[in-house]
Design a protein around this motif. Structure first.
Motif, PDB file in Angstrom:
ATOM      1  N   LEU A 443       0.834  -1.190   0.000  1.00 13.88           N
ATOM      2  CA  LEU A 443       0.000   0.000   0.000  1.00 13.88           C
ATOM      3  C   LEU A 443       0.875   1.248   0.000  1.00 13.88           C
ATOM      4  O   LEU A 443       1.634   1.501   0.940  1.00 13.88           O
ATOM      5  CB  LEU A 443      -0.922   0.011   1.218  1.00 13.88           C
ATOM      6  CG  LEU A 443      -1.875   1.204   1.315  1.00 13.88           C
ATOM      7  CD1 LEU A 443      -2.801   1.267   0.099  1.00 13.88           C
ATOM      8  CD2 LEU A 443      -2.675   1.140   2.607  1.00 13.88           C
ATOM      9  N   ILE A 449      -1.812   0.326  -4.852  1.00 11.91           N
ATOM     10  CA  ILE A 449      -1.387  -0.936  -4.248  1.00 11.91           C
ATOM     11  C   ILE A 449      -0.393  -1.583  -5.193  1.00 11.91           C
ATOM     12  O   ILE A 449      -0.754  -2.015  -6.292  1.00 11.91           O
ATOM     13  CB  ILE A 449      -2.580  -1.866  -3.985  1.00 11.91           C
ATOM     14  CG1 ILE A 449      -3.601  -1.157  -3.091  1.00 11.91           C
ATOM     15  CG2 ILE A 449      -2.118  -3.163  -3.334  1.00 11.91           C
ATOM     16  CD1 ILE A 449      -4.893  -1.920  -2.905  1.00 11.91           C
ATOM     17  N   ILE A 477      -6.970  -5.379   1.928  1.00  9.15           N
ATOM     18  CA  ILE A 477      -6.186  -5.800   0.764  1.00  9.15           C
ATOM     19  C   ILE A 477      -6.058  -7.314   0.818  1.00  9.15           C
ATOM     20  O   ILE A 477      -5.638  -7.876   1.845  1.00  9.15           O
ATOM     21  CB  ILE A 477      -4.791  -5.163   0.759  1.00  9.15           C
ATOM     22  CG1 ILE A 477      -4.877  -3.634   0.714  1.00  9.15           C
ATOM     23  CG2 ILE A 477      -3.976  -5.671  -0.439  1.00  9.15           C
ATOM     24  CD1 ILE A 477      -3.545  -2.944   0.870  1.00  9.15           C
TER      25      ILE A 477
END
Length: 729
Positions: A443, A449, A477
């Motif tokens: 991140l 990302i 994520i």
């Protein structure tokens, strides 16, 4: 086992990733994590047991150790989240209300650089309100009539009485840049940035070198990293230039150019031009080609110092100051030990463990960020392992660790240490969170990302799982393991967004790995005594007590063994020497021995003097500043010397007079004069940190609650001609 006994084996294992499921073992020690009912964890290590509550933001991988240590970092952060702070030097150690982050268990206060680096490493994600509050606590208006109105970023107490001996307060903007979505805070940031940069340009910038003066950022225990002779004289530090502080100014200038542009402010182009020029100057002056690295600092005369620090190098890489091949060289050539990367190299054999002979997790996190920028699997895996291992074995995110053992204390007589080592040190906590969020899950600060996950870490993180996930403030994520691992680095193949959640489909690629530099001499030889210099007709006879290298006015003359004749000049000639050790490592510079036709100008101000010849001159003040100890305070005396020479424009130069032990010389400055010109010198008020309103709370010394103080006992003005530009050393 010696330091290097199984070095390459250990480094190879670290580069290829730890195989840690629920436990790890290191040098006869171990740590293990068990998942507890309700989502918490139990950590067992040499220190005992620690119960870790269920985290607000969970990691779900194949490794309970990894997941539990992420939860522990959040628990450390919870304990550092306070409603009041305190320090013995402020308000007589009474609580000061502040809904912010404390610096650590042993440091229950807020310091500019600690907080700013912590926020930059990601704390802004976890608690934006506390982050802003803490940063605002470190802004201040002035309290002296006639001085420019603030706000200014504060330089904390420090060497010789603080700023401008130390000049890394611009680190404030490294943290603030992540929090500009709040309009009021963004306005404060813009005003503080413009004011602070203008002030640093006036008092700390050297136009001749194109660099900002001042001490290395974070490495502010001078005996640990500077020559021992600076223990009682920090003027050479105030006169010098450091890599880390200059890169911080570069980043602040880039931010100023951006914010000015957004506000249609005419200064945008100037800030960008200053940033570009500063980048060029850093590369011109700090790069040492024979080492393939950027030096940690250089002398005020440009003298090279064969010393390096990881934070400065990581900053240079991450900021883009180090481009292409230089960035890769700098990371590859910086040495590592099996336990991790030292914050300085070479080490000091006569200093205890603190910055010296130590690993600092937050610096390792910045090194991890630099390794990610260079797509380097070996260094990424190495720093992740070091950060994880230190936290696991200590049972907290500690301030620092001894370099060879990663222990929180090593008994080595008077050199034992780390001398101070606080649990839940804020920037170590932030570094751990950054290692997880950035280092593993990819991140970025702008929301992109971009995983860059070494294939070597797949067995630990994925095990037999197809996916691993991380809950963060603002979303989750999930990383999807590729079917084939034909490569050494996992990167994003595609990213799917589902509201606040993201799924990243990884693919394996093959990239060039930078080698981990192992076996190196740990210690440089000690700095020698100043050379002896005597006049012999048309020459100076320069004698060094031991073989080494001779420098004249900061430039290398050549080797010296015994006595060397150097032609005398009717200009300033400052001689210093170094010793050479293993791997041709040079010691730090000796004190300088300066010769020349010095003129001494006394009397009431303004003072007058007649230039004997046309050219450039160096000026300094003899002074005494006993308003505080050498290692702390806020009362470095800062003045402006206004020089009016017939036939020349008015020249104004800053003069810095740090706390001293007895009488000594101030920082130097340069001016030009025509032959026979009458020059008039006036000493006018400058600015120091005691002028900031916030320092009315300072009760640890002069210049605080008793009122601002920016003064010294000033003696003679010393003037000496400088060699002509381009003349041989």
């Amino acid at each position: 086992m010696s330091i290097f006994g199984n070095l390459m084996l250990a480094l190879t294992a670290a580069a290829h990733g730890p195989l840690w499921h629920d436990s790890l073992h290191w040098r006869g020690q171990g740590a293990s994590v068990q998942v507890q009912p309700g989502g918490g964890f139990l950590l067992r290590a040499a220190h005992g047991k620690r119960t870790i509550p269920a985290p607000r933001y969970a990691a779900q991988t194949a490794s309970p150790l990894f997941d539990g240590l992420y939860a522990m970092a959040q628990d450390d952060l919870r304990q550092d989240s306070v409603d009041a702070i305190r320090d013995g030097a402020y308000d007589h150690n009474q609580p000061i209300p502040c809904h912010c982050f404390a610096t650590g268990e042993k440091w229950p206060y807020v310091w500019t650089r600690d907080l700013s680096f912590s926020i930059d490493l990601g704390l802004w994600r976890y608690d934006a309100a506390r982050s802003r509050n803490g940063l605002l606590f470190k802004l201040s208006d002035t309290r002296v009539p006639g001085e420019p109105k603030g706000p200014f970023a504060m330089q904390d107490t420090g060497s010789g009485g603080s700023w401008p001996v130390s000049t890394d307060r611009v680190a404030w903007f490294l943290g603030a840049r992540h929090l500009l979505d709040d309009a009021a805070f963004a306005g404060d940031t813009w005003q503080a940035l413009a004011n602070t940069l203008a002030q640093d340009r006036e008092y700390a910038f050297d136009a001749r070198m194109g660099l900002y003066r001042g001490e290395t950022s974070f490495l502010d225990w001078r005996e640990q990293t500077y020559p021992a002779w600076t223990q009682n004289d920090v003027v050479p530090i105030a006169q010098s230039f450091s890599l880390s502080t200059n890169v911080l100014h570069y980043q602040a200038l880039l931010l100023a150019a951006r914010l000015a542009g957004e506000r249609h402010d005419a200064r945008a182009a100037d800030y960008q031009a200053q940033a570009d020029a500063l980048k060029a100057a850093i590369n011109a002056h700090f790069w040492r080609d024979d080492r393939g690295m950027y030096m940690s600092y250089i002398g005020g005369d440009g003298a090279p110092y064969d010393t390096y620090d990881l934070l400065g190098i990581a900053f240079a890489i991450d900021s883009g100051v180090a481009d292409g091949d230089r960035a890769r060289q700098a990371l590859a050539n910086y040495p590592v030990w099996p336990a991790g990367s030292p914050v300085v190299w070479p080490e000091r054999a006569d200093q205890p463990i603190y910055h010296n002979r130590a690993i600092w997790p937050f610096v390792s996190a910045y090194a991890l960020r630099a390794a990610r920028k260079l797509d380097d699997p070996a260094h990424i895996a190495f720093e992740i392992a070091s950060i994880m291992r230190g936290a696991a074995l200590a049972g907290s995110n500690m301030e620092n660790y001894e370099l060879t053992t990663e222990a929180t204390h090593v008994d080595d007589g008077k050199l034992s240490g780390p001398v101070v080592d606080s649990p839940r040190q804020l920037w170590s906590v932030a570094g751990y969170l950054a290692m997880v969020g950035e280092g593993v899950f990819g991140l970025e600060s702008d929301g992109r990302i971009e995983p860059k996950l070494p294939v070597a870490l797949v067995p630990m993180l994925f095990g037999d799982k197809d996916t691993i996930s991380l809950q963060l403030p603002g979303g989750r994520i999930t990383l999807q393991r590729p079917q084939k691992l034909a490569g050494n680095l996992l990167v994003a193949d595609r990213v799917e967004r589902h509201g606040d959640d993201s799924v990243v489909w990884l693919k394996a690629v093959k990239v060039a790995e930078l080698p981990l530099r192992g076996k190196v001499p740990p210690f440089a030889p000690p700095a020698p005594a100043a050379p002896e210099v005597t006049r012999d007709g048309a020459n100076w006879q320069v004698h060094a007590a031991a073989p080494g290298v001779l420098y004249l006015n900061g430039r290398r003359v050549g080797t010296i063994a015994g006595t060397l004749a150097v032609p005398a000049a009717e200009a300033l000639q400052c001689f210093s020497v170094t010793q050479t050790g293993a791997d041709h490592l040079e010691s730090l510079q000796s004190p300088s021995r300066c010769e020349g036709p010095f003129a001494s100008v006394d009397g009431h101000w303004p003072r007058t003097w007649i230039a004997p010849a046309a050219g450039r001159y160096q000026v300094a003040l003899r002074y005494r500043n006993d308003h505080g100890p050498i290692n702390t305070g806020i009362t470095a005396a800062v003045k402006q010397l206004v020089i009016r020479c017939e036939g020349s424009p008015v020249q104004t130069v800053p003069m810095v007079m740090p706390h001293s032990i007895g009488e000594q010389l101030s920082t130097t400055a340069q001016f030009s004069a025509n032959a026979g010109a009458h020059c008039r010198f006036a000493l006018e008020r400058g600015f120091n940190m005691s002028y900031l309103a916030h320092n009315a709370h300072y009760t640890g010394g002069a210049g605080g609650s008793g009122g601002p103080l920016n003064d010294a006992d000033v003696g003679a003005l010393r003037i000496v001609p400088l060699p002509a530009a381009g003349s041989a050393p």
